[in-house]
Write a protein that holds these residues in place. Structure first.
Motif, PDB file in Angstrom:
ATOM      1  N   ALA A   1      -8.977 -28.732   3.700  1.00 56.57           N
ATOM      2  CA  ALA A   1      -8.278 -29.494   4.739  1.00 56.57           C
ATOM      3  C   ALA A   1      -7.598 -30.731   4.150  1.00 56.57           C
ATOM      4  O   ALA A   1      -6.490 -31.099   4.566  1.00 56.57           O
TER       5      ALA A   1
ATOM      6  N   CYS B   1      -8.542 -32.929   9.280  1.00 56.34           N
ATOM      7  CA  CYS B   1      -7.126 -32.611   9.473  1.00 56.34           C
ATOM      8  C   CYS B   1      -6.672 -32.739  10.924  1.00 56.34           C
ATOM      9  O   CYS B   1      -5.491 -32.530  11.220  1.00 56.34           O
TER      10      CYS B   1
ATOM     11  N   PHE C   1     -13.224 -29.114   9.576  1.00 54.15           N
ATOM     12  CA  PHE C   1     -11.776 -29.016   9.441  1.00 54.15           C
ATOM     13  C   PHE C   1     -11.068 -29.977  10.385  1.00 54.15           C
ATOM     14  O   PHE C   1     -10.123 -30.684   9.991  1.00 54.15           O
TER      15      PHE C   1
ATOM     16  N   ILE D   1      -4.406 -29.714   2.440  1.00 53.25           N
ATOM     17  CA  ILE D   1      -3.370 -29.493   3.454  1.00 53.25           C
ATOM     18  C   ILE D   1      -2.817 -30.826   3.956  1.00 53.25           C
ATOM     19  O   ILE D   1      -1.616 -30.977   4.200  1.00 53.25           O
TER      20      ILE D   1
ATOM     21  N   GLY E   1      -2.644 -25.238   7.892  1.00 48.05           N
ATOM     22  CA  GLY E   1      -3.783 -25.683   8.676  1.00 48.05           C
ATOM     23  C   GLY E   1      -3.738 -25.141  10.091  1.00 48.05           C
ATOM     24  O   GLY E   1      -4.770 -24.726  10.652  1.00 48.05           O
TER      25      GLY E   1
END
Length: 698
Positions: free
Chosen positions: A579, A629, A625, A582, A601
């Motif tokens: 994450a 993110c 996650f 990303i 993501g």
């Protein structure tokens, strides 16, 4: 002769003149008298005497002298005395000197005359004319006396001056001594005054000290009195508290006694005569219940049970528990005997049951798949995701084959090069931390130089290492570097969640400049954590359980399979690293787009919600996650993201709860709290530990 006659006439005239009646006494000096002491008046020559002397000097005189006795004072013949200008000059000089005696001398002479009671009769002045030599001698005597007198005056004046100087010096010394004495007296007065003032100050201080001491003693006595009063009050409060505590402890003991009685009665019900228990156990249980009832009976009289009573009750409970344990052991022994009788029969049916179980699992899997399809959820990823996953794994396997010669070297030189390249690739990744941005940039530059074929310094060696030293070195270094990044997520990030951000930003920068490293990172990540695809690998026929657990991401060794907590911790670390990759981008990158951005993501999150949840795994990974993110996805997709969260909360979260047991609800509670907070505030906080803009200036 006429001239001689004239001379005698002149002398006679001088003799008869008042000034010629001077008597000369050659012994005046021996008597200490003045040379003119006998002269009644001041002697002086006539103005015509000079003419006479000039006439006398014009011709020589015969030797002779004119004298007169002091008795008669008459002129008479005498011996010829030569007369000269010098004798007349000497006589004139002596007369001029004698004609002006000082006042002091006349006063002394007058004083001496006054002292005599019978003064002598004044004799008539007599004059005698001496020879030039005698006159010169007399003049010298006069001059000597004058010089002596001048010297005496000078000595007297010097002595007077010296005396005056001595008087001045003595006066000055006396003045200075008087001044010192006055200063000494003034100093003594000041000292006495200072002593008196010090003594008064000391007495004042002593009196003030005595007053302060008395005040301090008074305060001390008041303090002691207050302390005694306070101690008495505290003692009273302690006694009241102790009484309350005794009451509370008594009530607690009473409740404990009731609990013991209740438990011992319940245990006694288990000792009812049955086929598995003997009557002796029942009799012993009744005796123990009677002991506890006797203790309880004492409390009905309004008294609390004592500590001894509680000891008796607890001892009875202990014996009852031991009695129950004996009955349970006897029952277990009987069950074991029955179980041994059934073991052989169960062993005979084991093979048939295993075969039937496999068939049932296949049917259950097929039915679950059909049921999931009917509900709109899948048991595995879609075909595109699986093709992407398999392509990455095949590319990684092909890369391993491409540098097989370097990864399995035969000669020592290649082995040495392999170790140097592996150290050059893995050591910088191990040094990544959030200490400073400059240090992070140095590590990135070192990795970039290594992947670009430039020489980098090896650890502990003066020589440099480069990927140009072997044709397979670049693929080997890229593979090992990606493997080290994933391993840092598995170990470092799993222990410290904040470590994901510096590792991810370096990995993102390397990925952007060297895409092959990024593919290897995904391949290693999918292999160790298939949930990062996301993908739930199915169990194929003939696959051992341990091998299937390895496929799912568990660590399996000689000691067995790792625990569920350790497994979830490693999976969380790798998902958080994924994450963060990303989310982050290398700040010094010159390219326009990120190599693996927020669209991946969103794809991962949507794919997770399209698959059937797994107990404890799905909730944990979704929470990790979204915590890393979620804020960036919210800013990027806005209303679509909130719809997705609402779907997750209302529809998908109940599915997770349905497949999760009671002991695995911790991850669900964390996810549920996160969703409720986010949906209520319509805001997701930035992840903790994210690198700030000021970090890169350090």
């Amino acid at each position: 002769m006429p001239s001689e006659k004239l001379r005698w006439e002149t002398l006679e005239a001088l003799k008869n003149s008042p000034k010629g009646k001077i008597c000369f006494d050659p012994y005046w000096s021996e008597r200490g008298e003045h040379i003119l002491s006998g002269c009644p008046e001041t002697l002086s020559l006539s103005p015509q005497s000079g003419l006479v002397l000039e006439r006398l000097a014009s011709r020589p005189l015969q030797r002779g002298f004119l004298s007169s006795s002091p008795e008669t004072c008459s002129p008479g013949p005498s011996e010829d005395v030569p007369a000269s200008v010098s004798s007349s000059g000497s006589f004139q000089e002596s007369r001029s000197r004698a004609s002006a005696p000082s006042k002091t001398e006349w006063e002394q002479a007058a004083g001496e005359d006054a002292k005599d009671e019978t003064p002598e009769p004044a004799s008539p002045p007599a004059i005698s004319l001496l020879s030039p030599r005698a006159m010169e001698m007399a003049g010298r005597i006069v001059r000597f006396e004058e010089e002596h007198r001048e010297k005496a005056k000078l000595a007297l004046r010097l002595r007077q001056e010296m005396q005056e100087q001595m008087v001045l010096a003595v006066a000055s010394a006396e003045s200075e001594q008087l001044k010192r004495f006055e200063e000494l007296m003034e100093l003594k007065q000041r000292q006495e005054f200072q002593t008196m003032r010090d003594m008064m100050d000391r007495e004042t201080k002593e009196s003030m000290g005595r007053q302060e001491k008395l005040k301090e003693e008074q305060r001390h006595r008041m303090k002691i009195l207050n302390l005694r009063l306070r101690e008495a009050e505290q003692q009273r409060l302690r006694e009241a508290e102790l009484e309350k505590q005794r009451q509370a402890e008594g009530r607690d003991r009473l409740r404990s006694l009731n609990t013991v009685q209740e438990e011992i009665l319940q245990l006694n019900q288990l000792l009812e005569p049955s086929a598995s228990s003997s009557s002796s156990y029942t009799t012993r249980g009744n005796q123990l219940c009677s002991q506890v009832s006797e203790v309880v009976r004492k409390t009905t009289e309004g008294e609390f049970p004592s500590v001894d009573d509680m000891a008796v009750a607890e001892r009875a409970l202990h014996h009852m528990r031991a009695l129950i344990r004996l009955t349970q052991e006897e029952a277990a022994r009987l069950r074991e005997e029955a179980q041994r009788e059934q073991e052989q029969e169960e062993q005979r049916r084991t093979q048939a049951e295993l075969q039937a179980q496999q068939e049932a699992q296949k049917k259950a899997a097929q039915s679950a798949k059909e049921k999931a399809q009917r509900r709109g959820l899948q048991n595995s990823a879609d075909d595109a995701t699986l093709r992407w996953y398999r392509g990455l794994q095949e590319a990684a396997a092909g890369a391993v084959q491409s540098f097989q010669q370097l990864s399995s070297p035969q000669d020592s030189q290649t082995k040495k090069l392999k170790l140097e390249l592996q150290k050059a690739a893995t050591i910088p990744v191990s040094q990544i931390s959030s200490n400073s941005g400059s240090q992070l940039r140095e590590i990135f530059d070192k990795i970039d130089r290594l992947l670009s074929g430039r020489a980098v310094a090896s650890a502990g060696r003066a020589a440099s290492t480069s990927t140009s030293q072997h044709p397979q070195a670049l693929g080997f270094v890229s593979y090992k570097l990606a493997e080290k990044f994933v391993k840092q997520g598995e170990e470092e990030v799993a222990s410290h969640y904040e470590a994901a951000f510096p590792i991810a930003v370096v990995a993102s920068g390397v990925w952007e400049l060297h895409p092959q490293v990024g593919d290897f990172i995904l391949a290693h990540l999918h292999k160790k954590c298939p949930y990062a695809v996301p993908h739930y690998p199915p169990m194929k026929d003939g696959t051992p359980v341990e091998e299937y657990q390895r496929i799912l991401g568990y660590r399996v060794d000689e000691s067995g399979v790792e625990g569920q907590d350790s497994f979830l911790k490693r999976m969380s670390g790798m998902i958080r690293l994924y994450a963060a990759i990303i989310l982050l981008r290398w700040p010094y990158s010159k390219q326009g787009s990120t190599p693996h951005g927020l669209n991946h993501g969103w794809r991962w999150l949507a794919q997770m919600l399209n698959m059937e949840p797994l107990a404890d795994v799905t909730a944990t990974l979704l929470f990790d996650f979204l915590e890393v993110c979620g804020s960036a996805l919210m800013k990027q997709y806005q209303s679509q993201f909130w719809k997705l969260l609402l779907l997750l909360k209302e529809e998908y979260l109940p599915r997770i709860e349905a497949v999760t047991s009671t002991g695995q609800m911790g991850s669900i509670i964390r996810l549920k709290r996160f969703l409720e907070t986010s949906l209520q505030s319509r805001q997701i906080a930035e992840p903790k530990g994210q690198l700030s803009p000021g970090f890169w200036r350090s």
